[in-house]
Design an enzyme around this catalytic site. Structure first.
Site, PDB file in Angstrom:
ATOM      1  N   GLU A 224      18.950 -23.744 -10.525  1.00  0.00           N
ATOM      2  CA  GLU A 224      18.635 -22.442  -9.929  1.00  0.00           C
ATOM      3  C   GLU A 224      17.704 -21.590 -10.816  1.00  0.00           C
ATOM      4  O   GLU A 224      17.649 -20.363 -10.672  1.00  0.00           O
ATOM      5  CB  GLU A 224      19.929 -21.659  -9.658  1.00  0.00           C
TER       6      GLU A 224
ATOM      7  N   TYR B  87      32.118   2.950  -6.693  1.00  0.00           N
ATOM      8  CA  TYR B  87      31.555   2.039  -7.684  1.00  0.00           C
ATOM      9  C   TYR B  87      30.771   0.898  -7.046  1.00  0.00           C
ATOM     10  O   TYR B  87      29.858   0.355  -7.669  1.00  0.00           O
ATOM     11  CB  TYR B  87      32.653   1.513  -8.605  1.00  0.00           C
TER      12      TYR B  87
END
Length: 216
Positions: free
Chosen positions: A75, A121
């Protein structure tokens, strides 16, 4: 202890924590980190995040060429896309965490902002999370899709695959990734329920107060 050996130990420690909590099973997931000289550390291909040998973590040059350690994850195009386009990126984390993947399969999510505004958050640490389409693992097209965002997103969710988060350092990327998975978990648990999420006015207040990149 040198910077590279210390960083390798830190990557192995955080990777094991993610694995032990079931956030990326088997040999899935990968982590990269930029060093002060512009080179990179990357978890090796086919490795389990729970059993990394720090000394075998891939050390790559500034052009992502292998210097030492095992061969890196396939990746690399995904990781390099964030480093090349998002200013200040010091680490990238990619997992196959269950609830994030589950959310990517839902037919009615907003691909431009896949996480619903459920917690402060989730907004503060991630901003808008872009849902990208399905790609074959290791396909260069994943990196090109991230490059197409021109550094405007700190996190993406790959459909049928998993989340990817960039941070200023390893800790920031890990914490943001954990927030993404927890928010995705809440979203999946609340499917079919008219939950009291954060209203648009409060979203705008959060964005302004904490200087969150929000508009494309």
């Amino acid at each position: 202890m040198t910077e590279i050996s210390s960083a390798r130990e830190k990557i192995a420690l955080y990777a094991k924590s993610l694995f032990d909590r079931g956030l990326t099973p088997g040999s899935s997931g990968n982590i990269s980190m930029r060093l002060s000289d512009g080179s990179f550390l990357v978890t090796p291909t086919g490795s389990s995040m729970g059993f990394l040998d720090p000394g075998r973590i891939s050390h790559l040059g500034s052009a992502m060429e292998l210097i030492s350690g095992d061969a890196p994850t396939k990746e690399i195009p995904l990781h390099s896309a964030f480093y090349d386009t998002r200013h200040g990126t010091g680490a990238v984390v990619h997992l196959h965490s269950t609830h994030s993947v589950a959310l990517s399969l839902m037919p009615d999510v907003d691909p431009d902002n896949v996480l619903p505004p459920l917690t402060a958050y989730g907004i503060m640490k991630l901003g808008k999370v872009k849902l990208l389409p399905f790609f074959m693992p290791g396909d260069d097209a994943m990196g090109e899709a991230v490059r197409g965002l021109a550094g405007k997103r700190t996190a993406v969710l790959l459909a049928n695959h998993g989340p990817v988060v960039a941070g200023k350092d390893l800790e920031s990327a890990i914490y943001a990734m954990e927030e993404l998975e927890e928010t995705a978990k809440l979203a999946v648990l609340l499917r079919g329920i008219e939950a009291n999420g954060i209203g648009q006015a409060d979203v705008e207040r959060l964005v302004k107060r904490f200087d969150i990149q929000w508009d494309d």
